[in-house]
Design a protein around this motif. Structure first.
Motif, PDB file in Angstrom:
ATOM      1  N   UNK A 177       0.840  -1.201   0.000  1.00 44.28           N
ATOM      2  CA  UNK A 177       0.000   0.000   0.000  1.00 44.28           C
ATOM      3  C   UNK A 177       0.876   1.253   0.000  1.00 44.28           C
ATOM      4  N   UNK A 178       1.969   1.213   0.756  1.00 43.82           N
ATOM      5  CA  UNK A 178       2.913   2.326   0.747  1.00 43.82           C
ATOM      6  C   UNK A 178       3.486   2.524  -0.655  1.00 43.82           C
ATOM      7  N   UNK A 179       3.892   1.437  -1.297  1.00 46.90           N
ATOM      8  CA  UNK A 179       4.462   1.528  -2.640  1.00 46.90           C
ATOM      9  C   UNK A 179       3.459   2.111  -3.626  1.00 46.90           C
ATOM     10  N   UNK A 180       2.206   1.669  -3.523  1.00 46.91           N
ATOM     11  CA  UNK A 180       1.164   2.179  -4.402  1.00 46.91           C
ATOM     12  C   UNK A 180       0.947   3.672  -4.159  1.00 46.91           C
ATOM     13  N   UNK A 181       0.988   4.076  -2.880  1.00 44.14           N
ATOM     14  CA  UNK A 181       0.799   5.480  -2.528  1.00 44.14           C
ATOM     15  C   UNK A 181       1.918   6.345  -3.106  1.00 44.14           C
ATOM     16  N   UNK A 182       3.156   5.858  -3.025  1.00 42.26           N
ATOM     17  CA  UNK A 182       4.283   6.593  -3.602  1.00 42.26           C
ATOM     18  C   UNK A 182       4.087   6.766  -5.103  1.00 42.26           C
ATOM     19  N   UNK A 183       3.685   5.696  -5.778  1.00 39.68           N
ATOM     20  CA  UNK A 183       3.483   5.743  -7.222  1.00 39.68           C
ATOM     21  C   UNK A 183       2.331   6.675  -7.611  1.00 39.68           C
ATOM     22  N   UNK A 184       1.429   6.926  -6.672  1.00 40.17           N
ATOM     23  CA  UNK A 184       0.248   7.734  -6.956  1.00 40.17           C
ATOM     24  C   UNK A 184       0.434   9.209  -6.621  1.00 40.17           C
ATOM     25  N   UNK A 185       1.580   9.579  -6.081  1.00 39.92           N
ATOM     26  CA  UNK A 185       1.790  10.969  -5.683  1.00 39.92           C
ATOM     27  C   UNK A 185       1.792  11.905  -6.891  1.00 39.92           C
ATOM     28  N   UNK A 186       1.222  13.079  -6.682  1.00 42.40           N
ATOM     29  CA  UNK A 186       1.246  14.123  -7.703  1.00 42.40           C
ATOM     30  C   UNK A 186       2.561  14.885  -7.603  1.00 42.40           C
ATOM     31  N   UNK A 187       2.803  15.775  -8.528  1.00 40.03           N
ATOM     32  CA  UNK A 187       3.972  16.646  -8.438  1.00 40.03           C
ATOM     33  C   UNK A 187       3.881  17.463  -7.146  1.00 40.03           C
ATOM     34  N   UNK A 188       4.969  17.498  -6.404  1.00 39.17           N
ATOM     35  CA  UNK A 188       5.044  18.142  -5.086  1.00 39.17           C
ATOM     36  C   UNK A 188       4.149  17.466  -4.051  1.00 39.17           C
ATOM     37  N   UNK A 189       3.826  16.191  -4.277  1.00 39.64           N
ATOM     38  CA  UNK A 189       3.003  15.442  -3.341  1.00 39.64           C
ATOM     39  C   UNK A 189       3.730  15.148  -2.041  1.00 39.64           C
ATOM     40  N   UNK A 190       2.953  14.968  -0.974  1.00 38.16           N
ATOM     41  CA  UNK A 190       3.516  14.667   0.349  1.00 38.16           C
ATOM     42  C   UNK A 190       2.882  13.388   0.884  1.00 38.16           C
ATOM     43  N   UNK A 191       3.718  12.447   1.286  1.00 34.41           N
ATOM     44  CA  UNK A 191       3.234  11.204   1.889  1.00 34.41           C
ATOM     45  C   UNK A 191       3.657  11.194   3.351  1.00 34.41           C
ATOM     46  N   UNK A 192       2.683  11.106   4.240  1.00 38.92           N
ATOM     47  CA  UNK A 192       2.954  11.111   5.676  1.00 38.92           C
ATOM     48  C   UNK A 192       2.827   9.688   6.208  1.00 38.92           C
ATOM     49  N   UNK A 193       3.907   9.150   6.734  1.00 38.07           N
ATOM     50  CA  UNK A 193       3.894   7.807   7.320  1.00 38.07           C
ATOM     51  C   UNK A 193       3.587   7.943   8.809  1.00 38.07           C
ATOM     52  N   UNK A 194       2.429   7.421   9.221  1.00 37.58           N
ATOM     53  CA  UNK A 194       2.096   7.434  10.656  1.00 37.58           C
ATOM     54  C   UNK A 194       2.148   6.023  11.239  1.00 37.58           C
ATOM     55  N   UNK A 195       2.453   5.036  10.385  1.00 38.67           N
ATOM     56  CA  UNK A 195       2.581   3.661  10.849  1.00 38.67           C
ATOM     57  C   UNK A 195       2.698   2.726   9.662  1.00 38.67           C
ATOM     58  N   UNK A 196       2.851   1.435   9.952  1.00 38.57           N
ATOM     59  CA  UNK A 196       2.902   0.412   8.890  1.00 38.57           C
ATOM     60  C   UNK A 196       2.409  -0.890   9.508  1.00 38.57           C
ATOM     61  N   UNK A 197       1.119  -0.884   9.821  1.00 41.14           N
ATOM     62  CA  UNK A 197       0.494  -1.963  10.586  1.00 41.14           C
ATOM     63  C   UNK A 197       0.609  -3.315   9.901  1.00 41.14           C
ATOM     64  N   UNK A 198       0.744  -3.341   8.585  1.00 45.04           N
ATOM     65  CA  UNK A 198       0.814  -4.622   7.882  1.00 45.04           C
ATOM     66  C   UNK A 198       2.028  -5.449   8.278  1.00 45.04           C
ATOM     67  N   UNK A 199       3.036  -4.825   8.899  1.00 43.97           N
ATOM     68  CA  UNK A 199       4.228  -5.571   9.277  1.00 43.97           C
ATOM     69  C   UNK A 199       4.383  -5.830  10.752  1.00 43.97           C
ATOM     70  N   UNK A 200       3.518  -5.261  11.580  1.00 49.18           N
ATOM     71  CA  UNK A 200       3.712  -5.330  13.032  1.00 49.18           C
ATOM     72  C   UNK A 200       3.692  -6.754  13.586  1.00 49.18           C
ATOM     73  N   UNK A 201       2.925  -7.638  12.968  1.00 48.78           N
ATOM     74  CA  UNK A 201       2.835  -8.999  13.498  1.00 48.78           C
ATOM     75  C   UNK A 201       3.958  -9.908  13.013  1.00 48.78           C
ATOM     76  N   UNK A 202       4.848  -9.381  12.188  1.00 47.04           N
ATOM     77  CA  UNK A 202       5.980 -10.168  11.713  1.00 47.04           C
ATOM     78  C   UNK A 202       7.122 -10.131  12.728  1.00 47.04           C
ATOM     79  N   UNK A 203       8.122 -10.956  12.507  1.00 43.55           N
ATOM     80  CA  UNK A 203       9.252 -11.024  13.438  1.00 43.55           C
ATOM     81  C   UNK A 203      10.001  -9.697  13.527  1.00 43.55           C
ATOM     82  N   UNK A 204      10.141  -9.013  12.389  1.00 43.96           N
ATOM     83  CA  UNK A 204      10.877  -7.747  12.381  1.00 43.96           C
ATOM     84  C   UNK A 204      10.003  -6.554  12.705  1.00 43.96           C
TER      85      UNK A 204
END
Length: 404
Positions: free
Chosen positions: A277-304
């Motif tokens: 979802x993060x990768x898709x969001x980056x690809x979808x940014x407009x010129x001068x777009x801003x992506x704010x990361x407030x978390x990445x819940x999809x990975x929290x249950x993994x070992x890392x």
């Protein structure tokens, strides 16, 4: 980030509010109560009866006994003595506690690998003051209602320093939603989003605890709001809080929809999922777009705890669009907290802010009641079933008649 730094930064965030009734007017929209000019020396005994009922000698709390991202494996329910508040502390009888995605990061020891179990679990609670120290009695009295953000919230009673407490008009779980979830959305969008009227904002996990607020604040800023969700019920809810285009990613292809309907790109992304979802969001940014990361819940249950991404082309993608990726962690913005909380409480009091709470009424086993149900509530949130902020009712309004 270490647990010590996390807790210390959290306390800094709350110390800027100041404890006690002097802040009630600004934070809750109700009339201020005159500060008590005489300190009742009987408070030096620490414990006081609340509505004629004594505080019990023991209580239940959740303790991390083993480091693991599996919350059920890491945490155990224990019976321990009710703690005694220090001179500047409150003893809060928790009525509701909030469930956060980061609860399993904490139970996995990711904030400070050097800290070993046992340590208390839970970050936020709301309840009544049932005991307090001598100095604390100049700000609060028995029966006052407070909310707080700090360690050890998953307990029937929690000792909270006065400076970390937030006076609230009543013990409503809606106020609990503002402490972390609401404040994160409010400050992140204000400080890092640079929102301008007419821009397009994408909120991932938009019907969740913090997503619901990001949708509303972006709409209030005059933006066109797109929100991702996992069901038609959530899509319907998002429309009621101002989302112009809910996208149910279980029935629509998110990437294809964004490319088709927003060919010029997304100006601001409020992102909490991570991974693809993060990768898709980056690809979808407009010129001068801003992506704010407030978390990445999809990975929290993994070992890392970190979802994998294909980041090799990230610099090129950002450069080509003069775009940016910005991280946000609430304890790093203590100077913004008081204004954010006060503004949100005013909006809520005036009916201008929806604070959706999910206490599990529609879950298979029913409402989340009692500390034992925290385990169910965490599973429920990670299964993506919640609509709004997941909250557990620790105790009903009536107070136990057990004696010290």
């Amino acid at each position: 980030m270490s647990s010590a730094v996390f807790v210390r930064n959290s306390r800094r965030a709350f110390s800027v509010i100041g404890g006690g009734r002097r802040g009630t007017d600004a934070l809750s929209g109700v009339h201020p109560v005159a500060r008590r000019s005489i300190i009742d020396l009987s408070y030096s005994a620490h414990f006081m009866d609340f509505k004629g009922s004594s505080i019990p000698s023991s209580m239940k709390k959740l303790v991390v006994t083993k480091l693991s991202p599996n919350f059920r494996e890491a945490v155990s329910l224990q019976t321990v003595p009710v703690p005694t508040p220090g001179d500047g502390d409150l003893l809060v009888r928790n009525r509701f506690v909030g469930i956060n995605a980061s609860d399993i990061n904490y139970s996995a020891g990711r904030y400070d690998p050097s800290v070993k179990p046992p340590f208390d679990a839970g970050f936020e609670g709301i309840g009544e003051v049932v005991g307090l120290g001598l100095s604390a009695s100049s700000h609060y009295t028995i029966g006052d209602t407070v909310a707080y953000f700090g360690s050890g919230a998953f307990a029937e009673y929690t000792v909270v320093p006065t400076k970390e407490s937030v006076p609230v008009p009543s013990v409503k779980p809606e106020f609990l939603t503002l402490l972390v979830s609401g404040a994160t959305a409010y400050i992140a969008l204000k400080r890092l989003g640079d929102l301008a009227k007419g821009e397009t904002v994408l909120v991932t996990a938009a019907a969740g605890g913090t997503g619901q607020f990001a949708v509303q604040f972006a709409k209030q800023a005059g933006c066109h709001v797109v929100g991702t969700c996992s069901s038609n019920e959530k899509a319907g809810f998002l429309k009621t809080v101002g989302c112009d285009r809910p996208i149910n990613y279980t029935s629509e292809d998110l990437g294809r929809t964004l490319r088709k309907e927003y060919p010029r790109g997304i100006d601001v992304v409020y992102e909490s999922v991570g991974g693809s979802v993060f990768e898709l969001a980056v690809n979808s940014l407009a010129t001068k777009g801003r992506l704010i990361v407030i978390g990445f819940i999809s990975g929290y249950q993994s070992a890392s705890g970190i979802p994998s991404i294909k980041g090799g082309t990230l610099p090129v993608k950002l450069l080509q669009k003069s775009a940016s990726v910005r991280g946000f962690f609430l304890p790093h913005f203590p100077s913004d907290y008081r204004e954010a909380l006060g503004s949100m409480m005013q909006m809520f009091a005036k009916g201008k802010l929806v604070c959706e709470v999910d206490c599990g009424e529609l879950s298979q086993e029913g409402r989340f009641t009692g500390l034992e149900s925290v385990f169910r509530a965490v599973d429920y949130m990670y299964a993506g079933k919640n609509l709004g902020k997941v909250v557990v009712e620790v105790a009903p309004p009536s107070v136990s008649n057990s004696k010290l």
